[in-house]
Structures are given as structure tokens and as C-alpha cells.
Design an enzyme around this catalytic site. Structure first.
Site, PDB file in Angstrom:
ATOM      1  N   TYR B  16      31.577  15.100   3.148  1.00  0.00           N
ATOM      2  CA  TYR B  16      31.057  16.190   3.990  1.00  0.00           C
ATOM      3  C   TYR B  16      32.192  16.683   4.866  1.00  0.00           C
ATOM      4  CZ  TYR B  16      27.905  18.407   7.440  1.00  0.00           C
ATOM      5  OH  TYR B  16      27.250  19.282   8.262  1.00  0.00           O
ATOM      6  N   HIS B 171      18.071  12.670   8.063  1.00  0.00           N
ATOM      7  CA  HIS B 171      18.089  12.868   9.520  1.00  0.00           C
ATOM      8  C   HIS B 171      16.931  12.175  10.211  1.00  0.00           C
ATOM      9  CE1 HIS B 171      20.052  16.108   7.349  1.00  0.00           C
ATOM     10  NE2 HIS B 171      20.950  16.058   8.300  1.00  0.00           N
ATOM     11  N   LYS B 535      20.685  19.331  26.861  1.00  0.00           N
ATOM     12  CA  LYS B 535      21.808  19.480  25.948  1.00  0.00           C
ATOM     13  C   LYS B 535      22.357  20.891  25.989  1.00  0.00           C
ATOM     14  CE  LYS B 535      21.677  17.737  21.818  1.00  0.00           C
ATOM     15  NZ  LYS B 535      22.885  16.919  21.895  1.00  0.00           N
ATOM     16  N   ASP B 539      24.487  22.209  19.757  1.00  0.00           N
ATOM     17  CA  ASP B 539      24.213  20.942  19.083  1.00  0.00           C
ATOM     18  C   ASP B 539      22.757  20.538  19.278  1.00  0.00           C
ATOM     19  OD1 ASP B 539      24.277  18.291  18.114  1.00  0.00           O
ATOM     20  OD2 ASP B 539      24.822  17.575  20.112  1.00  0.00           O
ATOM     21  N   HIS B 541      21.310  17.654  17.967  1.00  0.00           N
ATOM     22  CA  HIS B 541      21.029  16.224  17.758  1.00  0.00           C
ATOM     23  C   HIS B 541      20.531  15.645  19.078  1.00  0.00           C
ATOM     24  CE1 HIS B 541      23.687  17.072  14.351  1.00  0.00           C
ATOM     25  NE2 HIS B 541      23.039  16.111  13.741  1.00  0.00           N
TER      26      HIS B 541
END
Lengths: 326, 659
Positions: B16, B171, B535, B539, B541
């Protein structure tokens, strides 16, 4: 602390001042508490205090209150109204901690200058309202046209919210059976407006609407003279029915003010606040020293410009003096 | 059948990758291919994944960080310069904007002379797990699923060798899923997508088996490789059962469960990072050992991923690990080595049963979209993850070098400090914007505008979005323009966080100790300690931030969880409006310096410079020092797994200021 300057900045609509004032009225320290009551007393005397309209939004968890509120705020913003929101979430009984998640659901357009959201934890209150909710409402009334209080309804908390707001909106979740719970709790007469949310769920929403409609037939009439609580359908997701909810809130605001119900509700709310506040701080015994609830009521009657907050301050000092002598 | 035979063909070996710019990524791809990699796996940067051009305000600090920025057809052309797309197998990790990136890919391939029917590869195109874990969603679920389904319907006819969707359980495991949750949630996701495609007006009934046959999965593999083997076998069984029973398919070829894998990153440690080399190799076993349930393609992470972006050398090691497993060992010379194993069969059957129960529960809720909107799946994941972290903190789950055998000599592998990771040059963003400007000024604006209107029409009229998108790609429309057009039509979405309902931790001595400190500090403050967790940047996550939020609540703080994709201004506004005592920010995309600095500047402007800010994320040492200098009070990295310690430090930090 310079209450005078904070008051000035508040009335000038300074955002930082709103936040500072909210922090202050939540402060449990003795000195800060007195300042807070002083500030609230001064605020209550302002014209803004009665100009702003306070709306409670309640319903079971998952009923979609936040999404509905978000849609309402967007709709109100289109008319350039300024909106303050207090979102109350439950606290953990064990740790005292709380996750206040509502801010997340505020869309970008609701994150602008004309909108203010303060999340609060219910703390040790069973009814689902934070101690400082009423005081916070008074602060927000100084700066906003509409003040919303969003809280999780579990039956008894409706009574508490009802004492705090000028209009109460109950948000029902399709298929959740909370209508029945509501009827059991015997408080179907409290809300001024009923909204079956998630109308996009189709048949389920329709059924809930029918159920609720049936139950309402049997319920007592609304506290507002001449007002029959409407039963509405809305979908925050599809943005349908939102305008009607807004229209009905505005209509109730007018009806409650025209009939004198508004003044009555606020007065009752003040009595409730003063009583609770003194009880919490000084207990039954302390309250008895100044003649109990009866005396609070009497003082509020002949208030002469003193608000419930000022009276709490006065009576508090009297109780402390009595304690000092005893 | 027990003696070794001619080896099977190995799985597709990928890494990746992608960073900085199309040209830099192209060079990396070509060097990886020269080293024996057999397919490409493209990582896009966050602005591309969330539909913003590189010059958008939200893209600041994010351009070229976690992948390659692709704004238009020229970028796509550069990315595959000298890589023949009629023969390459390209996997693209792209979801909310998958239809657009595929359109650019088709248009770029056309410039090389390749026709759509020659193209081979995969678009991830799985939006459900974006809502649950990865966070690069854009539109509300219904609109997103429609785009997903458009892409599937289009490729089945026009790009028959394409895998239009990679249903990701990967995920979910990263977000804490147990094997049962991983299986059930992925299947629920697949069923929801398939039902949508099946019910399309333009879908002929006889095409459905082919659609089913093109659905592929993207799995995770953790360190418990025996159970992981069973998980893969369980999914193989369950998928076939779903195909037969729900969709009436009986062609064995179409019923085959096809999947790719990236092994687990969640379990990789920053402490003694060389241990990860071993972990990664063992994790690869779970998805390759059983021939009947063997992965079709494999990506291994780099051993130093928890520290920053891997260098070419780190990627080479990941590649060599695969090559050794596929080509040196005798693994590929045997039929399924577990056939007849009672133990494996029993565990597999157990997983199938439990997963079916869970799957049915979700289907009864109305499918995966409903289970996203009512936060059912998200809450389950947050809870599993919380339990996992508690088990590691309590030492019930061993992580070597982290909570056991922590003593270590200095590692020669990390001696070089920050030279041991790849750093994206700060000039990458500026240069990308320059290229974008140049592209815009040379294109025919009227043509681009007209093409964009055609995309809008297709979206409004319910036509497949792909044909008009491909024409828009050819006409020079940009990623941001395409996405903005749909954003205006579909609106944007914020997914439920699932943290609110996370179960409260059971009391323990250490928890009580922190709780009483929180009480003390709160008393001194006059009201309960309040923290903002959020956050900044693109992003998505959010697992780390969510765990911090849940833990903060458990120690008695009032937590405003502000979620993902916030601008620095929004964070400052929230902090002030909410009256918090401390701010915790989490950033994993490498854009921490830019974003955190902006938050600090914003706080200063508001007169809130005394409000302490702590930051967590994948933050190299040099950057941590820079952040500290800028005023950040604490920086936490993946090696700080002990949430109790973090909480203690935050309470002390606020306590010091209250004094």
C-alpha cells in the site's frame, strides 16, 4: 470579579462573555456563587430576559432530538434568528463523568456566529437536568432570540423541563412504544407540541402518530389557555415537516404570551428554582429558619425588581446569619 | 494427495503506497514493480479521499501526507507514467469519491490507449466502514450507497474484470472488532450493497450472479493466527450460503469468497518496533495457511508504521516477507492442510453460528445502513476496543515489549531517530497547488463547466454517475469540483460516534485513585473538570480519540467529544463555548504540526493561551519537540498505551493551573 463589566459585555453580545458567564453560573465555590446570583439577578431585570423564548426539546434516547434541533436551527437561521442551545446528557452515577456528544451532530452551518451550544452533564440529578441549567438559560436569554434546552426524557424529567421552559416539545421515536410509557407516567398533558420524528420510516411512524393521537384525545387539555397541542410529523433526515414544527413553536410562543400563561410559567419556574437552590445548599433545616417555601413565595410576590436569583442571595444571607447566631 | 505438488500460483503481492505527488509515487511504484511486486495498491491523500482539491482550506497540511494527491486527469496520467494499464492490476483505496477516481483512471488509461474492458483492479468503494471506522465519508448513507451501486452496475457491464467493491472488515478489526463482529458486520454490509444493486431499475435479473461474483472482501489478520484461519474459512462458508439462499446463485465459480488482506496494524507496537517484523510474518499465516480460504492478494504493513511513514527499505522488507512465505516455504505445494482437522472445523463452525446470529440481528434492524444510523455497530466496536485496551492495561492480554518483557537494549534499527522514517517534504503541498493552478488555467473552462452540469443532471435524475463522470474527467474537471457538485445535491453527513453508550469500566483501585484526583481538582476549579476531545484535519481514524473520550468519562471528567474533520477555528470555538479546562487533539495523518499550531494561535487570539493542549498521534520525535516548543503540554504516541497514565497526567496538568 467585575460583574458590571461582564454584564455589559454580555449585553453587547460578546461571545467570550457568554462563555465566561456560563462558567460562572456553574461554579460551586461560595464566592463565585454569590457573583453568579448577582449577575443573574441583574440579567433577569433586562428586557432581553423576557424577549427571548425558551423551548424545551425532550424525548427518549435515539428519538433524533439532536438531528431535529439541528434542522430547526438551520431553519431559524434562515430567518436570521439567533439561537442558543443547552444540551444536557446524563452523568455516570459511578464516576460522575459524562460524555457530551451533541456538538458532534451540529452541522457546519449551525456552527456559525448566530448559534451557541453549551453541553452540560446532568450530574447527580435524576431528572436529567443539570443544576445550572436554569441559570444558563438566563444567560443565553440575554444574547439569543431562541433558547433551546435539549434533554433526554425518561418520564419524570418532563416535569422538570416543563418548569424551565416557555414551550415544551416532545419528540417521539417511531415504534419505540414511548407513548405508552408517557401515558403511564401521566404527563401527557405537559408538552405543548408533539412531533413524531423520523417520518421517513413510513408505516412505523404513521402507527406511532396514530397511537399518540389516540392517547392525546384522552389527555387533559394543555396548560396554555386556548391551545390544543398539535401532533406533527417531521423528518430531520429528509428535511420535511421542519418548517411546520417551527411555525407551531412560534404560534405557541404567541399563544402563551397572549394568554398570560408565559408569565405564570416563568413565575412558577422561579419559585421552583429558589426553593431547590436553597434546599440544596442549606437543607430543610436551613429553609425552615427563614419560614420555608411559603416565605420564598411571599418574597417573589412582592419582589420589587428583585428576581428569584436575588431572593436566593438575600435569603441565603439570612439563613447564614441565623446559623451564625445559632 | 499428501506429497508436495507443483506449487500454486502465489497471491498478488502488493504494498500500500503513495505519497507527496503523482510523480514521486510513480517512481516508487516502478521501483516496487522492479523488485518483484505484482500489483499496485494506491494510497490517496486525505483531500482526494474526502473530495477536496489540494488548495482547499481543509486540505492545509494534508496534501501528499498519507497518500498521493490526485486532483485531475493529468495527475492520474503522471501516476501511471510508463506503467501499462492494460496489463496492470491496480487496487485503489478510495471510497466516498470512488466513482470519480475510477473515472479518472478510465480516462487516463484511455490516453495510454487502453480500453475499459482491459482494465483490471479494485476500487475499495465501501462506505459503511468509513462511517464505522475510517472516517473518509462525505455524503449521507443513502446517497453514498447509491454511488457505490452506480459504480458496481457500471463496471459489471463496461469493465468486466474490475472488482467494483472491496467490502472491508479490515478497518473493523482495527477499530476493535472481534472475529465474530468482523464476519457479521462485513456480511451485513455486503448484503445491504447487494440488495441495493439487485433492486436497481437498470439491473437485469440474470446479471446478479455476475455482480455477486465480482464482490470481493478486504480482511484483516491479527496475531491470533489460528483463529484468523478459522475466520477466513468461516467467511468462505457463510458467503457461499448467502449467495445460494438469499440470491439464488448456484454457479460455484460465482459463489467463491474472494478476498485481499492487509494484516493488522492495531497490534503493532512503537516499543521495541523490530518485534513487529515477527508479528507481521505471523499475521500473514492466518490468511495464507488454509488453501480453501487463502487470500487473493496481500499487503503487509511496514514494521515501523507506528512511528511514521515507511521508507523504501521498510517497504522492501514487507515485500520480501511475502516472497519468502510464498516462494521459499513449501506452503503453496499442498492442498488445504486443515482438511480433516476437528479443531479447526469446530472453531470455524462456532464462528459461523455466532456470526449468523449477529448478522440476522442487523438484518432485522433493516440492514447495515440502519445499523450505522442507529449507531448499533459503532457502539459494539467502541466497546470491544475498550475491552481490548483494558485487557492490555491490566496485563491480561500479553503484548511482548509493551506490557511484558519491556527491558530492551537500544535498537540499532531506530538509532537514526527521525531519519528512520520517511518525511514528506513541506514543499509537496505548494508544488501540487502550483500544478493544479497551471492545469486549471490551460483547460477549457466552458467544457469543464458543461461536463460538470452533466454530472449534476445524472445525479438528480438517478442516472448512473459513471458515464458523465468519465466525460468530466476527460474535460478537465477537478476532484474538488466533482465532489462539491454532489455535496450541494446530497448534503454532508456526520456519523454517530458510538462513544455515548460505551459501557462504564468496572471500578478498580487505579481508577478510583484517578477519580478522586478528578474530584479534588474539580472542587478547586469550582465545577467538574471538562475536556474537549476532537480531531482536526481530514483524518477520520477516530478510534484513539474515542478511547480517550471513554476513558476520560470513566475517570470522572465531563467530556465534549467533538468528532472528526474539524478546522482549527472550530476547535477553538468549541473549547471557548463549552468552557473546557483542557483540550485533547488526535491526529494520525502527519499533518499535526500545521494543524496544532493553528489551534494554538487561535486560542491565543481568544485570550485562551492558558488552556492546556495535549496531542496524540503518530508523531515523530522531532515534531514532538516542535509541538512542545509551540506550547503543547504533552505529546502522546502509540507507545503510550496506558490510558490511566495519560489521564493522570491530564488531571495533574489541569490541577497545576487551578492552583
Amino acid at each position: 470579579m467585575d460583574i458590571e463589566s461582564l454584564l455589559e459585555r454580555l449585553l453587547a453580545g460578546e461571545r467570550a462573555a457568554i462563555s465566561e458567564a456560563l462558567n460562572l453560573v456553574d461554579d460551586q465555590r461560595s464566592e463565585q456563587r454569590e457573583w453568579a446570583l448577582e449577575l443573574l439577578d441583574r440579567l433577569s431585570a433586562q428586557e432581553a430576559a423576557t424577549r427571548a423564548h425558551v423551548v424545551g426539546l425532550t424525548g427518549a434516547p435515539g428519538a433524533g432530538k439532536s438531528s431535529l434541533l439541528n434542522a430547526l436551527v438551520e431553519s431559524l437561521r434562515e430567518a436570521s434568528s439567533r439561537v442558543g442551545i443547552i444540551a444536557v446528557d446524563p452523568s455516570s452515577q459511578r464516576s460522575g463523568g459524562a460524555l457530551l456528544g451533541d456538538r458532534m451532530r451540529l452541522s457546519a452551518s449551525a456552527r456559525e456566529a448566530g448559534v451557541f451550544l453549551r453541553s452540560m452533564a446532568a450530574r447527580d440529578r435524576l431528572g436529567g437536568l443539570a443544576d445550572a441549567t436554569r441559570a444558563s438559560t438566563v444567560v443565553l436569554c440575554a444574547s439569543f432570540d431562541w433558547v433551546f434546552i435539549e434533554t433526554v426524557g425518561i418520564g419524570q424529567s418532563e416535569c422538570e423541563v416543563a418548569q424551565l421552559v416557555d414551550s415544551l416539545v416532545f419528540v417521539a421515536q417511531p415504534g419505540a412504544g414511548d407513548t405508552l410509557q408517557f401515558m403511564k407516567a401521566g404527563i401527557l398533558e405537559l408538552p405543548d407540541i408533539f412531533v413524531v420524528n423520523k417520518a421517513d420510516t413510513g408505516a412505523v411512524a404513521d402507527r406511532t402518530r396514530t397511537e399518540l393521537g389516540g392517547a392525546l384525545q384522552l389527555a387533559e387539555a394543555s396548560a396554555t389557555p386556548g391551545w390544543k397541542p398539535p401532533l406533527l410529523s417531521a423528518s430531520a433526515r429528509d428535511r420535511t415537516g421542519i418548517e411546520e414544527v417551527q411555525t407551531q413553536i412560534e404560534a405557541h410562543a404567541e399563544a402563551t404570551r397572549a394568554s398570560g400563561d408565559f408569565a405564570r410559567r416563568r413565575k412558577e419556574g422561579q419559585l421552583a428554582f429558589a426553593t431547590e437552590s436553597l434546599l440544596r445548599r442549606y437543607g430543610e433545616w436551613g429553609l425552615a429558619q427563614i419560614g420555608g417555601t411559603h416565605e420564598i413565595g411571599r418574597r417573589l410576590e412582592r419582589a420589587e425588581g428583585r428576581s428569584a436569583f436575588g431572593i436566593v442571595l438575600d435569603l441565603g444571607r439570612e439563613i447564614e446569619a441565623a446559623l451564625g447566631q445559632g | 494427495m499428501s506429497s508436495p505438488t507443483t506449487p500454486d500460483r502465489p497471491w498478488l503481492i502488493r504494498t500500500y503506497s503513495g505519497h507527496s505527488s503523482a510523480a514521486a509515487s510513480n517512481a516508487l511504484y516502478r521501483s516496487n514493480l522492479a523488485k518483484g511486486q505484482t500489483g499496485l495498491s494506491v494510497a490517496f491523500d486525505l483531500p482526494t479521499q474526502t473530495g477536496y482539491d489540494s488548495d482547499h482550506p481543509l486540505a492545509r497540511g494534508e496534501v501528499g501526507k498519507v497518500g498521493v494527491p490526485i486532483c485531475h486527469i493529468d495527475d492520474m496520467q503522471t501516476l501511471f507514467e510508463e506503467i501499462p494499464l492494460d496489463r496492470m492490476n491496480t487496487s485503489m483505496t478510495i471510497n466516498a469519491t470512488a466513482a470519480w477516481l475510477l473515472a479518472l483512471y478510465v480516462a487516463a488509461a484511455e490516453r495510454q490507449g487502453a480500453t475499459p474492458d482491459q482494465l483490471q483492479g479494485t476500487t475499495q468503494n465501501d462506505i459503511i466502514k468509513e462511517y464505522l471506522s475510517r472516517g473518509t465519508y462525505v455524503f449521507p448513507p443513502e446517497a453514498s450507497i447509491r454511488l457505490t451501486s452506480d459504480l458496481i452496475a457500471f463496471t459489471v457491464g463496461e469493465i468486466p474484470k474490475w472488482n467494483p467493491i472491496n467490502i472491508c472488515s479490515y478497518h473493523l478489526q482495527e477499530a476493535g472488532a472481534t472475529p465474530v463482529q468482523e464476519i457479521a458486520f462485513a456480511m451485513a454490509n455486503a448484503v445491504t450493497v447487494l440488495d441495493t444493486v439487485r433492486d436497481r431499475d437498470d439491473m437485469a435479473a440474470d446479471v446478479l450472479p455476475r455482480v455477486f461474483g465480482r464482490i470481493s472482501f478486504f480482511l484483516n489478520a491479527g496475531i491470533r493466527f489460528v483463529e484468523e484461519t478459522c475466520k477466513c474459512r468461516a467467511m468462505t462458508q457463510l458467503w457461499e450460503e448467502i449467495g445460494r439462499e438469499r440470491y439464488g446463485i448456484d454457479d460455484a465459480k460465482m459463489l467463491r469468497f474472494r478476498y485481499g488482506v492487509q494484516v493488522n496494524s492495531l497490534g503493532l507496537s512503537e516499543a521495541q518496533p523490530e518485534n513487529n517484523i515477527v508479528r507481521i510474518a505471523l499475521e500473514a499465516l492466518g490468511v495464507t495457511l488454509s488453501k480453501k480460504a487463502r487470500t487473493r492478494s496481500l499487503q503487509l504493513p511496514a514494521w515501523n508504521e507506528a512511528m511514521g511513514l515507511p521508507r523504501p527499505w521498510d517497504q522492501q522488507l514487507a515485500l520480501r516477507t511475502q516472497q519468502i512465505l510464498a516462494l521459499e516455504t513449501d506452503l503453496l505445494q499442498y492442498p488445504d492442510i486443515f482438511d480433516g482437522s476437528h479443531v479447526i472445523e469446530a472453531r470455524t463452525a462456532e464462528l459461523v453460528e455466532e456470526a449468523k446470529d449477529e448478522l440476522n440481528k442487523i438484518l432485522e434492524m433493516g440492514g447495515a445502513v440502519n445499523a450505522v444510523e442507529n449507531a448499533y455497530m459503532k457502539q459494539a466496536l467502541v466497546e470491544s476496543h475498550t475491552l481490548r485496551i483494558r485487557a492490555i492495561e491490566a496485563g491480561e492480554q500479553t503484548v511482548v515489549g509493551v506490557n511484558r518483557f519491556e527491558e530492551t537494549v537500544d535498537s540499532p534499527l531506530v538509532e537514526q531517530g527521525d531519519d528512520a522514517i520517511l518525511k514528506v517534504d513541506d514543499s509537496a503541498e505548494r508544488e501540487q497547488i502550483e500544478r493544479l493552478d497551471a492545469f486549471r488555467s490551460k483547460r477549457n473552462d466552458a467544457e469543464a463547466e458543461a461536463a460538470l452540469r452533466a454530472v449534476e443532471d445524472a445525479a438528480v435524475n438517478g442516472q448512473n454517475i459513471l458515464p458523465s463522470s468519465i466525460r468530466a474527467a476527460q474535460a478537465g474537471v477537478t476532484t474538488g469540483e466533482w465532489s462539491d457538485t454532489l455535496r450541494r445535491l446530497f448534503g454532508e453527513y456526520r456519523a454517530p460516534t458510538g462513544v455515548g453508550a460505551a459501557r462504564v469500566a468496572s471500578q478498580s483501585e487505579s481508577l478510583e485513585a484517578i477519580q478522586s484526583r478528578v474530584e479534588q481538582v474539580s472542587e478547586a476549579l469550582g465545577r467538574r473538570l471538562k475536556i474537549l476531545v476532537g480531531k482536526p484535519g481530514l483524518d477520520g481514524h477516530s478510534n484513539g480519540a474515542e478511547q480517550i473520550a471513554v476513558k476520560a468519562r470513566d475517570v470522572g471528567m465531563e467530556v465534549v467529544y467533538d468528532g472528526i474533520r474539524l478546522t482549527p477555528e472550530e476547535i477553538v470555538q468549541s473549547a471557548r463555548d463549552e468552557g473546557v479546562h483542557v483540550i485533547g487533539l488526535s491526529i494520525l495523518s502527519g499533518s499535526h504540526v500545521v494543524l496544532v499550531t493553528e489551534v494554538l494561535e487561535g486560542l491565543q487570539k481568544e485570550g485562551l493561551e492558558n488552556l492546556p493542549v495535549v496531542v496524540g498521534g503518530i508523531i515523530p520525535e522531532d515534531d514532538a519537540a516542535r509541538l512542545a516548543e509551540a506550547g503543547v503540554r504533552r505529546v502522546y504516541t502509540p507507545k503510550d498505551f496506558d490510558l490511566s497514565r495519560i489521564m493522570n497526567e491530564i488531571v495533574e496538568l489541569v490541577g497545576d493551573l487551578a492552583r
